[in-house]
Design an enzyme around this catalytic site. Structure first.
Site, PDB file in Angstrom:
ATOM      1  N   TYR A  26       0.845  -1.183   0.000  1.00 53.11           N
ATOM      2  CA  TYR A  26       0.000   0.000   0.000  1.00 53.11           C
ATOM      3  C   TYR A  26       0.881   1.234   0.000  1.00 53.11           C
ATOM      4  O   TYR A  26       2.024   1.203   0.479  1.00 53.11           O
ATOM      5  CB  TYR A  26      -0.815   0.091   1.299  1.00 53.11           C
ATOM      6  CG  TYR A  26      -1.977  -0.840   1.486  1.00 53.11           C
ATOM      7  CD1 TYR A  26      -2.991  -0.955   0.538  1.00 53.11           C
ATOM      8  CD2 TYR A  26      -2.105  -1.559   2.680  1.00 53.11           C
ATOM      9  CE1 TYR A  26      -4.093  -1.782   0.778  1.00 53.11           C
ATOM     10  CE2 TYR A  26      -3.205  -2.382   2.918  1.00 53.11           C
ATOM     11  CZ  TYR A  26      -4.192  -2.489   1.968  1.00 53.11           C
ATOM     12  OH  TYR A  26      -5.278  -3.283   2.211  1.00 53.11           O
ATOM     13  N   ALA A  51      -5.807  -1.050   6.427  1.00 53.03           N
ATOM     14  CA  ALA A  51      -4.432  -1.351   6.861  1.00 53.03           C
ATOM     15  C   ALA A  51      -4.113  -0.937   8.289  1.00 53.03           C
ATOM     16  O   ALA A  51      -2.950  -0.708   8.624  1.00 53.03           O
ATOM     17  CB  ALA A  51      -3.413  -0.716   5.898  1.00 53.03           C
ATOM     18  N   GLU A  75     -11.024  -3.279  -0.700  1.00 54.61           N
ATOM     19  CA  GLU A  75     -12.225  -3.902  -0.138  1.00 54.61           C
ATOM     20  C   GLU A  75     -13.410  -2.954  -0.281  1.00 54.61           C
ATOM     21  O   GLU A  75     -14.128  -2.705   0.680  1.00 54.61           O
ATOM     22  CB  GLU A  75     -12.011  -4.236   1.340  1.00 54.61           C
ATOM     23  CG  GLU A  75     -11.020  -5.353   1.557  1.00 54.61           C
ATOM     24  CD  GLU A  75     -10.889  -5.741   3.026  1.00 54.61           C
ATOM     25  OE1 GLU A  75     -11.166  -4.912   3.906  1.00 54.61           O
ATOM     26  OE2 GLU A  75     -10.515  -6.895   3.285  1.00 54.61           O
ATOM     27  N   TYR A 122      -9.641 -13.796   6.160  1.00 57.04           N
ATOM     28  CA  TYR A 122      -8.945 -13.861   7.453  1.00 57.04           C
ATOM     29  C   TYR A 122      -9.596 -14.926   8.329  1.00 57.04           C
ATOM     30  O   TYR A 122     -10.241 -14.610   9.336  1.00 57.04           O
ATOM     31  CB  TYR A 122      -8.962 -12.478   8.137  1.00 57.04           C
ATOM     32  CG  TYR A 122      -8.081 -11.490   7.414  1.00 57.04           C
ATOM     33  CD1 TYR A 122      -8.492 -10.912   6.212  1.00 57.04           C
ATOM     34  CD2 TYR A 122      -6.813 -11.197   7.891  1.00 57.04           C
ATOM     35  CE1 TYR A 122      -7.658 -10.055   5.520  1.00 57.04           C
ATOM     36  CE2 TYR A 122      -5.982 -10.332   7.198  1.00 57.04           C
ATOM     37  CZ  TYR A 122      -6.398  -9.764   6.014  1.00 57.04           C
ATOM     38  OH  TYR A 122      -5.575  -8.927   5.332  1.00 57.04           O
ATOM     39  N   GLU A 159      -5.607 -10.876  -0.413  1.00 55.37           N
ATOM     40  CA  GLU A 159      -5.080 -10.839   0.961  1.00 55.37           C
ATOM     41  C   GLU A 159      -5.511 -12.109   1.649  1.00 55.37           C
ATOM     42  O   GLU A 159      -6.702 -12.436   1.646  1.00 55.37           O
ATOM     43  CB  GLU A 159      -5.688  -9.682   1.764  1.00 55.37           C
ATOM     44  CG  GLU A 159      -5.146  -8.331   1.456  1.00 55.37           C
ATOM     45  CD  GLU A 159      -5.857  -7.249   2.291  1.00 55.37           C
ATOM     46  OE1 GLU A 159      -6.184  -7.483   3.462  1.00 55.37           O
ATOM     47  OE2 GLU A 159      -6.092  -6.174   1.721  1.00 55.37           O
TER      48      GLU A 159
END
Ligand code: GAL
Length: 957
Positions: free
Chosen positions: A36, A81, A140, A203, A241
């Protein structure tokens, strides 16, 4: 395959260390890094995008190329982030328009940043010889606030708008997205805003680092392959991710625990599950986390962004999860058949295994190679289960193991078995042991490395056409000829076995031995250079804490790497005959092993480096809250006179007291509320916002009224204070309020969380209307027109020493008192600033990561923190804020500071603000600098970050 890891340059503000990280990522077998950029750090002052010094990406791109790492650029503008406001600059938060909407007001704010960064990234694209191969617009965007029927036409228009902005800036590489809802949003074919490569985020281990052995089950996927076939059948399955660790925040646990939550076992089970779905673009978030230095983090995180990642915050690679990644990434790198294989559904009990085991076949389409991903059906199972696997091969069906016994699946383990696998022209009929790598040696020789866990039984089989296997090193194994194959059968133990099958040398090792192996790609002609390609020659080396690179000139092999103990380095295979070896530029005598491999021994002796005991140094002191002394003049403070605010939270006060409305977004704030007493004042209350874990202290003139010392998940609260004495009618009084700022929140679906103001939300003074009080405030000196362009817009807060710039090197401290933060501290509620300096002299060739440690009396859990000793510190190292320490909350006590911020060859300036929140003041409970390791290293010593010194600040107050 793109096997990549996330790493944020802005979380390691020493450009000269970026190569070190890239090399460590490359050494683990990765081909890429995703990164990023942070708008909020680059355009703190509207219209002024700063892209030089530590903010320059030039060295980032050059280092990626040098290490041979492809890049995926993710410039936002929104990034999330765990950064303050997810990377949205403070000045953007105070517009009326919704952030990330099609409103022109919002879109206009992005122009300068997007065109500037877009161009910088465009110039680094692979089409121009650079490392950037993909770009992700937005982040996202799926969870955009307040929309239930996502994506609406406006959302699509917005996404398309952002994409057009980047295309206009010159981006030509494919766009990828990261859909965390896994709903097919913006997949190719979905209309406006569609990307070239649809990608998901996931995640599954979630974030409960305090209970790292509890594996959550509700986000584990059983069918991503079929989902992907529906959502984006024409693009490779991409995971933009995937969880590589987790963050932690105030009052929580240290991030080492997050490294346990997502440890090597989790990597085995959940990552291999992704390969079972045939992931072809796989990005691990984070591979190196770094530091939330200079207040760049959001309210939910402390200074560390270690993230429990494979590479530690201080750049070390000792975590086992790093080594496990190396096994996986290297395997996939030498398995091109995987890229064209097709994944099918996983079925419990298929292929002859017991019902408690699930097998997912990934079957070759244009090759005969099949991969079988095996795990427990209940992937959290701690059982050890015996099984046999019945699978087809081109020689016929086999039940493995054929000779005797069973395979074993340990709890929280997963394996990839292969059939009809190609070792560069040599066939492997099957192997239950996992493949680490294979490499080509001189002429037609090959080395294949198979590994398993200690105590497991394994079999590998080869066609009869090859010569009879001969064991040439290690304890006995069974070699049998069955119908038309040679079978090797062995129980794994810590001794290596080496078997020759004609020109093929097979190494059978236990996992821990495989961890010691490094596969180094040799440089190729441009444009490939150091980037990965199947066609490349590779060197297989054993031993060493880290091997970074290899080069062959004639018959000489030059290795660059790191050791932390005397190490025997074995060159197991090279593409040509090697007659001499150097390590980090020094030649070493070679010994030949029975195998024909070459070894050298590199001696390690402790460097005897002296690190000063900094709490024993001479420290200078200056009071840093003069506001609470009589006669303080706040003329230069900002008057809070705005009667309107764009903030979604309606004003509860006659004028806005939201700091953001006046351009203050970081560090801390000081408010001054002036009023004339009428004698009826008994008490006051204030609703104060500073973000999770924040604290505040309140004074009336010189009298301390009390503090809110902070709680982990409280971002604002109401504080009642009582006046013990009657105020003198007609006399002017001032309330002084010092408020900590822990960062803005991030964007959250359906809320305006990101704009939630910091500062004073509401107040009441008994006997008065709100209009009776006139408020002034300050934050960092200059606000959005911040003073220190080198260290960025968020690095400083409101305290006197910060406003004056005394945290910078060489402050004008000649007249200051002598006082020590540990021995003397501050005597009553207030703020003291302490400074000292010392020299470091670290010999070249040594990488010595260091941390500053508070609370050296070793209290390890929150319960043990002295809740009667409420103080907060900020640590400045050569002017860079590299630690925010909250004694009564923790958890972080150890603050790594990278070389380059610390000057390893000269003078260092340390500044400490000590804010005592208790009436009786505070002393720091131990403070020191400690070396974390002494690594004899082939890294390149970084040029220090720019370290401008203190200069008199015009109009500083
Ligand atoms: C993702 C997000 C990242 C980061 C991560 C959690 O959802 O895209 O920026 O916040 O979660 O660490």
């Amino acid at each position: 395959m793109i096997f990549s890891g996330e790493f944020h340059p802005f979380r390691l503000p020493v450009p000269g260390l970026w190569l070190d990280i890239f090399q460590k990522v490359k050494a683990a077998g990765f081909t890429g890094v995703s990164f990023y950029t942070n708008w909020g750090l680059l355009e703190g002052n509207p219209g002024q995008v700063v892209t030089d010094g530590v903010w320059s990406l030039e060295e980032f791109f050059a280092s990626a190329k040098e290490a041979g790492i492809y890049l995926i650029a993710r410039p936002g503008p929104y990034i999330n982030a765990e950064t303050s406001a997810g990377g949205i600059p403070g000045w953007v938060l105070r517009i009326k328009a919704q952030i990330r909407s099609m409103s022109e007001e919002y879109l206009n704010t992005t122009q300068k940043y997007v065109s500037t960064l877009g161009k910088i990234i465009a110039d680094a694209q692979i089409t121009k010889g650079g490392p950037v191969i993909l770009m992700q617009p937005e982040n996202e965007y799926t969870t955009w606030p307040g929309v239930t029927d996502f994506p609406s036409d406006t959302n699509k228009e917005y996404m398309a708008y952002v994409e057009r902005q980047f295309r206009d800036a010159g981006i030509v590489v494919p766009f990828m997205d990261n859909d965390n809802e896994i709903s097919g949003y913006f997949a190719p074919g979905t209309g406006p805003g569609e990307v070239d490569l649809y990608g998901i985020d996931s995640y599954p281990m979630r974030y409960d680092c305090a209970n790292p052995y509890v594996w959550p089950t509700y986000r584990f996927s059983h069918d991503w392959q079929s989902t992907h076939q529906k959502q984006s059948p024409r693009t490779p399955f991409a995971i933009a991710e995937f969880q590589g660790g987790s963050g932690e925040g105030w009052g929580g646990v240290n991030q080492d625990k997050c490294a346990i939550l997502v440890n090597e076992e989790a990597e085995r089970v959940v990552y291999k599950n992704n390969y079972a779905f045939h992931a072809a673009i796989f990005n691990i978030y984070m591979i190196y986390g770094g530091t939330n230095w200079g207040n760049l983090g959001y309210q939910g995180g402390d200074t560390s962004y270690d993230y429990g990642a494979a590479i530690t915050e201080d750049r070390q690679v000792w975590r086992e999860k790093y080594s496990e990644l190396k096994l996986q990434a290297n395997f996939l790198k030498v398995s091109p058949a995987y890229l064209t294989a097709k994944s099918t559904a996983s079925i419990n009990g298929s292929y002859g295994v017991p019902d408690s085991i699930s097998v997912t076949p990934v079957k070759g389409t244009d090759t005969n190679t099949n991969f079988y991903v095996v795990r427990h059906g209940d992937f959290t199972s701690l059982e050890s289960t015996l099984y046999k696997l019945t699978v087809p091969t081109i020689i016929g069906n086999v039940t493995i193991p054929q000779i005797h016994g069973s395979l074993r699946l340990n709890g929280r383990d997963s394996k990839i078995h292969v059939t009809d696998y190609d070792i560069g022209g040599v066939a492997l009929t099957y192997s239950s042991a996992e493949i680490f790598t294979w490499v080509k040696g001189p002429a037609s020789s090959r080395v294949l490395v198979l590994y398993g866990s200690e105590g497991e039984t394994h079999e590998a089989a080869f066609p009869l056409g090859l010569s009879k296997p001969i064991l040439i090193e290690g304890p006995d194994i069974i070699v049998e000829q069955h119908t038309s194959m040679w079978i090797l059968h062995w129980d794994v133990n810590s001794s290596r076995r080496v078997v020759h099958i004609g020109d093929l040398q097979v190494h059978l090792v236990w996992r821990n031995e495989a961890y010691n192996l490094w596969v180094l790609e040799l440089p190729a002609e441009n444009p490939i250079g150091n980037f990965t390609s199947m066609a490349k020659d590779r060197v297989l080396v054993g031993g060493g804490y880290l091997m970074r690179s290899a080069k062959i000139v004639g018959t000489k092999l030059d290795l660059i790497g790191d050791i932390n103990a005397t190490t025997t380095i074995e060159v197991i295979s090279a593409p040509t005959v090697i007659k001499s070896i150097s390590f980090n530029g020094l030649a070493y005598p070679i010994s030949k092993t029975n195998l024909g491999s070459s070894t050298i021994t590199v001696k390690y002796t402790s460097p005897g480096i002296k690190i000063p005991n900094i709490s024993e140094l001479e420290w200078k002191y200056v009071d840093s809250l003069p506001e609470i002394h009589s006669g303080f003049n706040d003329t230069l403070y900002t008057s809070l006179t705005r009667i309107e605010s764009n903030n979604p939270r309606n004003l509860s006060t006659p004028t806005s007291l939201y700091a953001m409305d006046y351009g203050y977004h970081t560090g801390s704030f000081i408010y001054r509320g002036h009023f004339i007493a009428n004698g009826h004042e008994k008490s006051a209350w204030l609703n104060i916002s500073g973000g999770n874990g924040y604290g505040h202290s309140i004074w009336l003139n010189q009298t301390f009224l009390g503090s809110w010392v902070g709680e982990a998940s409280i971002q604002n609260n109401v504080h009642n204070v009582k006046f013990s004495k009657e105020l003198e009618q007609g006399k002017p009084y001032v309330l002084t309020v010092l408020i900590d700022h822990m960062g803005y929140d991030e964007e959250a679906p359906g809320t305006d969380a990101i704009k939630f103001p910091r500062g004073i939300l509401n107040f009441d003074l008994s006997g008065h209307g709100q209009d009776d009080i006139t408020w002034k405030m300050t934050g960092n000196f200059g606000g959005e027109r911040y003073a220190d362009l080198t260290r960025g817009p968020l690095n400083e807060g409101s305290m006197y020493a910060e406003r004056q710039g005394y945290h910078l090197p060489s402050p004008p401290d000649e007249q200051w008192d002598l006082a020590n933060p540990v021995k003397d501290g501050v005597e009553k509620a207030g703020v003291g600033f302490f400074t000292t300096s010392f020299d470091l002299n670290i010999p070249t060739g040594w990488d010595v990561p260091m941390s500053f440690v508070f609370n050296t009396s070793n209290k390890s859990s929150v319960d043990e923190y002295n809740t009667n000793n409420n103080y907060r510190c900020q640590l400045f190292v050569n002017g860079y804020q590299f630690g925010k320490y909250v004694n009564n909350l923790g958890p972080q006590t150890s603050f790594p500071v990278p070389e380059g911020i610390l000057n390893y060859a000269g003078k260092n300036y340390i500044g400490l603000t000590l804010w005592a929140l208790d009436q009786n003041g505070a002393k720091i409970d131990g403070f020191n600098i400690v070396p974390n390791n002494f690594i004899l290293s082939g890294y390149q010593r970084p040029k220090p970050a720019p370290i401008p010194e203190w200069q008199q600040r015009q109009n500083a107050y």
